[in-house]
Design a protein around this motif. Structure first.
Motif, PDB file in Angstrom:
ATOM      1  N   GLY A 169       0.788  -1.227   0.000  1.00 36.98           N
ATOM      2  CA  GLY A 169       0.000   0.000   0.000  1.00 36.98           C
ATOM      3  C   GLY A 169       0.813   1.266   0.000  1.00 36.98           C
ATOM      4  N   GLU A 170       2.108   1.164  -0.279  1.00 34.69           N
ATOM      5  CA  GLU A 170       2.993   2.328  -0.221  1.00 34.69           C
ATOM      6  C   GLU A 170       3.558   2.569  -1.613  1.00 34.69           C
ATOM      7  OE1 GLU A 170       6.986   2.654   1.927  1.00 34.69           O
ATOM      8  OE2 GLU A 170       5.752   1.314   3.125  1.00 34.69           O
ATOM      9  N   GLU A 171       3.430   3.770  -2.119  1.00 34.81           N
ATOM     10  CA  GLU A 171       3.996   4.057  -3.445  1.00 34.81           C
ATOM     11  C   GLU A 171       5.502   4.280  -3.302  1.00 34.81           C
ATOM     12  OE1 GLU A 171       3.861   4.303  -7.399  1.00 34.81           O
ATOM     13  OE2 GLU A 171       2.049   4.018  -6.208  1.00 34.81           O
ATOM     14  N   LEU A 172       6.307   3.611  -4.129  1.00 35.38           N
ATOM     15  CA  LEU A 172       7.750   3.865  -4.138  1.00 35.38           C
ATOM     16  C   LEU A 172       8.106   4.407  -5.512  1.00 35.38           C
ATOM     17  CD1 LEU A 172      10.587   3.530  -2.798  1.00 35.38           C
ATOM     18  CD2 LEU A 172      10.641   1.224  -3.764  1.00 35.38           C
ATOM     19  N   LEU A 173       8.553   5.666  -5.565  1.00 33.76           N
ATOM     20  CA  LEU A 173       8.904   6.257  -6.868  1.00 33.76           C
ATOM     21  C   LEU A 173      10.139   5.557  -7.416  1.00 33.76           C
ATOM     22  CD1 LEU A 173       8.442  10.056  -6.058  1.00 33.76           C
ATOM     23  CD2 LEU A 173       6.858   8.509  -7.266  1.00 33.76           C
ATOM     24  N   TRP A 174      10.179   5.392  -8.732  1.00 30.58           N
ATOM     25  CA  TRP A 174      11.308   4.683  -9.324  1.00 30.58           C
ATOM     26  C   TRP A 174      12.631   5.404  -9.080  1.00 30.58           C
ATOM     27  CZ3 TRP A 174      12.652   0.062 -10.303  1.00 30.58           C
ATOM     28  CH2 TRP A 174      11.691  -0.906 -10.551  1.00 30.58           C
ATOM     29  N   ASP A 175      12.614   6.746  -9.108  1.00 31.50           N
ATOM     30  CA  ASP A 175      13.852   7.492  -8.831  1.00 31.50           C
ATOM     31  C   ASP A 175      14.387   7.136  -7.449  1.00 31.50           C
ATOM     32  OD1 ASP A 175      14.592   9.123 -11.040  1.00 31.50           O
ATOM     33  OD2 ASP A 175      12.747  10.277 -10.729  1.00 31.50           O
ATOM     34  N   ASP A 176      13.469   6.978  -6.483  1.00 28.76           N
ATOM     35  CA  ASP A 176      13.894   6.622  -5.127  1.00 28.76           C
ATOM     36  C   ASP A 176      14.328   5.156  -5.055  1.00 28.76           C
ATOM     37  OD1 ASP A 176      13.309   9.173  -4.317  1.00 28.76           O
ATOM     38  OD2 ASP A 176      11.227   8.692  -3.771  1.00 28.76           O
ATOM     39  N   ALA A 177      13.616   4.306  -5.813  1.00 27.36           N
ATOM     40  CA  ALA A 177      13.934   2.872  -5.767  1.00 27.36           C
ATOM     41  C   ALA A 177      15.368   2.611  -6.223  1.00 27.36           C
ATOM     42  CB  ALA A 177      12.945   2.089  -6.642  1.00 27.36           C
ATOM     43  N   VAL A 178      15.786   3.273  -7.308  1.00 30.51           N
ATOM     44  CA  VAL A 178      17.101   2.940  -7.883  1.00 30.51           C
ATOM     45  C   VAL A 178      18.244   3.710  -7.218  1.00 30.51           C
ATOM     46  CG1 VAL A 178      16.093   2.357 -10.119  1.00 30.51           C
ATOM     47  CG2 VAL A 178      16.974   4.669  -9.769  1.00 30.51           C
ATOM     48  N   CYS A 179      17.897   4.766  -6.473  1.00 30.52           N
ATOM     49  CA  CYS A 179      18.913   5.642  -5.893  1.00 30.52           C
ATOM     50  C   CYS A 179      19.902   4.847  -5.023  1.00 30.52           C
ATOM     51  CB  CYS A 179      18.212   6.715  -5.061  1.00 30.52           C
ATOM     52  SG  CYS A 179      19.339   7.827  -4.294  1.00 30.52           S
ATOM     53  N   GLY A 180      21.175   4.999  -5.300  1.00 23.56           N
ATOM     54  CA  GLY A 180      22.193   4.291  -4.524  1.00 23.56           C
ATOM     55  C   GLY A 180      22.557   2.940  -5.096  1.00 23.56           C
ATOM     56  N   PHE A 181      21.643   2.329  -5.845  1.00 21.67           N
ATOM     57  CA  PHE A 181      21.926   1.009  -6.421  1.00 21.67           C
ATOM     58  C   PHE A 181      22.459   1.102  -7.851  1.00 21.67           C
ATOM     59  CE2 PHE A 181      18.717  -0.246  -3.236  1.00 21.67           C
ATOM     60  CZ  PHE A 181      19.487  -1.173  -2.563  1.00 21.67           C
ATOM     61  N   SER A 182      21.896   2.053  -8.591  1.00 23.76           N
ATOM     62  CA  SER A 182      22.207   2.060 -10.022  1.00 23.76           C
ATOM     63  C   SER A 182      23.182   3.172 -10.378  1.00 23.76           C
ATOM     64  CB  SER A 182      20.916   2.227 -10.823  1.00 23.76           C
ATOM     65  OG  SER A 182      20.352   3.479 -10.515  1.00 23.76           O
ATOM     66  N   ASP A 183      23.667   3.900  -9.356  1.00 20.82           N
ATOM     67  CA  ASP A 183      24.570   5.007  -9.653  1.00 20.82           C
ATOM     68  C   ASP A 183      25.815   4.470 -10.358  1.00 20.82           C
ATOM     69  OD1 ASP A 183      22.675   6.005  -8.029  1.00 20.82           O
ATOM     70  OD2 ASP A 183      24.000   6.557  -6.375  1.00 20.82           O
ATOM     71  N   PRO A 184      26.208   5.112 -11.451  1.00 27.54           N
ATOM     72  CA  PRO A 184      27.425   4.645 -12.108  1.00 27.54           C
ATOM     73  C   PRO A 184      28.649   4.903 -11.230  1.00 27.54           C
ATOM     74  CG  PRO A 184      26.598   6.659 -13.137  1.00 27.54           C
ATOM     75  CD  PRO A 184      25.588   6.256 -12.125  1.00 27.54           C
ATOM     76  N   LEU A 185      29.636   4.050 -11.344  1.00 23.49           N
ATOM     77  CA  LEU A 185      30.871   4.256 -10.580  1.00 23.49           C
ATOM     78  C   LEU A 185      31.612   5.444 -11.197  1.00 23.49           C
ATOM     79  CD1 LEU A 185      32.148   0.563 -10.449  1.00 23.49           C
ATOM     80  CD2 LEU A 185      31.203   1.878  -8.533  1.00 23.49           C
ATOM     81  N   LYS A 186      31.858   6.475 -10.378  1.00 19.47           N
ATOM     82  CA  LYS A 186      32.518   7.685 -10.922  1.00 19.47           C
ATOM     83  C   LYS A 186      33.865   7.332 -11.542  1.00 19.47           C
ATOM     84  CE  LYS A 186      30.475  11.551  -8.521  1.00 19.47           C
ATOM     85  NZ  LYS A 186      29.653  10.867  -7.486  1.00 19.47           N
ATOM     86  N   GLU A 187      34.584   6.425 -10.832  1.00 18.60           N
ATOM     87  CA  GLU A 187      35.944   6.107 -11.302  1.00 18.60           C
ATOM     88  C   GLU A 187      35.929   5.238 -12.567  1.00 18.60           C
ATOM     89  OE1 GLU A 187      34.537   5.218  -8.507  1.00 18.60           O
ATOM     90  OE2 GLU A 187      34.945   3.118  -7.992  1.00 18.60           O
ATOM     91  N   SER A 188      34.713   4.775 -12.947  1.00 19.28           N
ATOM     92  CA  SER A 188      34.645   3.925 -14.144  1.00 19.28           C
ATOM     93  C   SER A 188      34.527   4.762 -15.427  1.00 19.28           C
ATOM     94  CB  SER A 188      33.435   2.990 -14.055  1.00 19.28           C
ATOM     95  OG  SER A 188      32.240   3.721 -14.295  1.00 19.28           O
ATOM     96  N   ARG A 189      34.358   6.074 -15.270  1.00 19.51           N
ATOM     97  CA  ARG A 189      34.104   6.929 -16.445  1.00 19.51           C
ATOM     98  C   ARG A 189      35.234   6.799 -17.482  1.00 19.51           C
ATOM     99  NH1 ARG A 189      31.719  12.746 -17.364  1.00 19.51           N
ATOM    100  NH2 ARG A 189      32.990  13.391 -19.126  1.00 19.51           N
ATOM    101  N   ILE A 190      34.846   6.519 -18.701  1.00 18.77           N
ATOM    102  CA  ILE A 190      35.815   6.467 -19.796  1.00 18.77           C
ATOM    103  C   ILE A 190      35.439   7.548 -20.792  1.00 18.77           C
ATOM    104  CG2 ILE A 190      36.683   5.062 -21.723  1.00 18.77           C
ATOM    105  CD1 ILE A 190      36.533   2.675 -19.948  1.00 18.77           C
TER     106      ILE A 190
END
Ligand code: ADP
Ligand code: XUL
Length: 531
Positions: A479-500
């Motif tokens: 019964g609780e809405e979870l926004l997708w932006d909140d759901a993925v936050c922290g999990f899907s962040d790209p690794l900064k040091e991986s930037r090519i």
């Protein structure tokens, strides 16, 4: 007893079954594991997860192998001490398009599964067809033509179902089976996708097909997300009776069967959330929850995909529109000559991945104009049904380094050329899949597309996406809405040091080489038509 608050995503892919478990409070992946079919289940005789067959256009896998892999993976998780007792919900991901054919005994066998005996022993008798055609199968050109003719042509089929009729899509595959084996087809009471089949085992009942994976069948109305009655009729009369319901991507199928609790300690309240295809799951896993974001998955297949709010289909009939886990749409191109083509080149020159990477480092962007058309297997985009590798621009077969670069450049340029219908070129790319662990491959990606490329911590975005979908659906269910932006936050962040970053000197090089590559593709097509 701790409150169940962990989420598990499983990924039944071409070559392996894998698991990612997430902790939403720590916002971390807390456990990852995988079992490789060829390695742990050699008695099925698969190579890279598929059965060795004489015809390169026919590619099948045994669905019982996927069932047995589930027992092995859960046992491994229990042995590793993974906290299965704290799992609140499980969802999953399946290689797309593959179909599983079940007889009338299936519902009872699924519901009555016991912890005392291996799953495979109990489910051996539920198949009306012992093998499943999978996404690598390209043997249904006749059926594709028949379906497109019934639906008013290629463009009309794409408008109606999100894609023109494709050989690997489930509708053409079902039609071929119904025509070739009418007796076995008559014994088929339920047709499942890989995703819905695995969910059926976990929940002990025939599971729905979610609208993300359902879009890969040529059977679903892409706009209403319901079965398209003319498309069903084009495949077989009364086909609807054999198909499960279609659902949204956050549907709870039911509780996970209690036997999984008894056998492996999975929490007795755990819910099974509808599974989806690996590409829609990767959309969630990579955090592509807002329109305009682009990703490339370098798994067994290479896929190029992004999200879109309004549905528009590919006028060239090469690309697809699927449902995304957020309820929006996703665009996708699929290339069959992905990892297996790179492996063929690596193995031809007796290299390991380090040696392959060193070859990429030794050779310049553009490869001095040396080009390869890398059709080791029949190709999906562009459609090439007869495999064959062609070398151009002075590329010699014995030149190991130039061939390593040529295969990767061909793959990246092909993606650039065939993705133009999706709109603006990407401003950044998220890379995933087994080969995204290779920085030299990602450098070529950045150079060809002229934008930065990022990786995530896990290369398994499909399983991560399934875990995130389990979490999202569990919240909705309570019964609780979870926004997708909140759901993925922290999990899907790209690794900064991986930037090519791209090498700007490569801009003119790849502009010119892409034009040459496109001509080589066109010539090859004309040559095949004339020859
Ligand atoms: P799938 O999920 O489709 O089964 P994965 O995403 O697990 O496939 O990718 C597996 C593939 O990754 C292997 O077939 C292998 O070719 C490729 N791979 C693994 N490590 C590397 C590497 N360092 N460089 C290039 N490719 C790699
Ligand atoms: C997508 C496709 C493949 C499979 C296997 O259309 O055919 O990406 O999902 O990974």
């Amino acid at each position: 007893m701790p409150v169940p608050n962990l989420f598990l995503g499983l990924d039944s892919s071409t070559q392996s079954l894998s698991a990612v478990m997430i902790d939403p409070v720590k916002r971390q992946i807390i456990y990852e594991a995988a079992v490789n079919f060829d390695d742990v289940l050699p008695h099925y005789g698969t190579r890279n997860g598929t059965l060795p067959l004489d015809d390169p256009q026919v590619v099948h896998s045994p669905p019982l192998m996927w069932v047995e892999a589930l027992d092995l993976l859960l046992q491994k998780m229990a042995d590793d001490g993974a906290p299965l007792g704290e799992v609140a919900a499980i969802s999953g991901s399946g290689q797309q398009h593959g179909s599983v054919y079940l007889n009338a005994a299936a519902p009872e066998a699924l519901a009555g599964l016991s912890p005392e005996r291996p799953l495979a022993d109990q489910l051996r008798g539920i198949f009306s067809r012992p093998t499943s055609p999978i996404w690598m199968d390209s043997s249904t050109s006749v059926e594709c033509e028949e379906i497109e003719a019934a639906l008013g042509g290629k463009a009309a089929t794409a408008e109606a179902t999100g894609s023109a009729a494709f050989e690997r899509f489930t509708g053409p595959q079902i039609r071929k089976f119904a025509k070739a084996e009418p007796g076995a087809f008559a014994q088929t009471e339920h047709i499942a996708l890989v995703s819905s089949f695995m969910a059926s085992v976990l929940a002990g009942r025939i599971a729905p097909i979610d609208s993300g994976d359902g879009a890969g069948m040529n059977l679903m109305d892409i706009r209403t997300r319901m079965w398209h009655s003319a498309a069903l009729d084009a495949v077989f009369p009364n086909l609807g009776k054999k198909l499960p319901e279609l659902s949204n991507p956050w549907k709870v199928v039911g509780p996970v069967l209690p036997m999984f609790g008894k056998k492996y300690g999975i929490c007795e309240d755990a819910l099974c959330v509808v599974w989806s295809g690996d590409n829609p799951n990767s959309v969630a896993g990579l955090g592509l929850v807002n329109p305009g974001m682009t990703a490339i998955s370098l798994g067994t297949s290479d896929t190029f995909f992004g999200t879109m709010r309004d549905c528009h289909t590919d006028p060239n009939g090469e690309g697809h529109v699927f449902g995304s886990p957020t309820g929006d749409y996703m665009t996708l191109l699929c290339f069959k000559n992905g990892s297996l083509a790179r492996e063929r080149v690596k193995d031809r020159y007796a290299l390991d991945w380090n040696g392959f990477s060193a070859a990429l480092r030794r050779t310049p962007p553009g490869n001095g104009g040396k080009l390869m058309l890398p059709y080791f297997e029949p190709e999906i985009v562009p459609k090439v049904l007869t495999p064959g590798v062609r070398r151009f621009g002075g590329l010699d077969e014995p030149d190991a380094s130039a061939n390593c670069r040529a295969v990767v450049e061909a793959q990246m340029m092909s993606m650039r050329i065939h993705s133009r219908w999706m709109g603006e070129p990407p401003s950044e790319i998220y890379a995933t899949g087994g080969a995204s662990a290779n920085p030299q491959i990602l450098q070529i990606m950045a150079d060809v597309f002229q934008c930065p490329v990022y990786r995530q911590e896990s290369t398994n975005s499909a399983a991560l996406g399934a875990a995130l979908r389990a979490m999202h659906a569990w919240h909705r269910h309570t019964g609780e809405e979870l926004l997708w932006d909140d759901a993925v936050c922290g999990f899907s962040d790209p690794l900064k040091e991986s930037r090519i970053d791209p090498d700007s000197a490569a801009v003119p090089v790849y502009d010119e080489l892409c034009a040459a590559y496109q001509s080589a593709e066109a010539e090859h097509k004309t040559g095949l038509k004339n020859g």
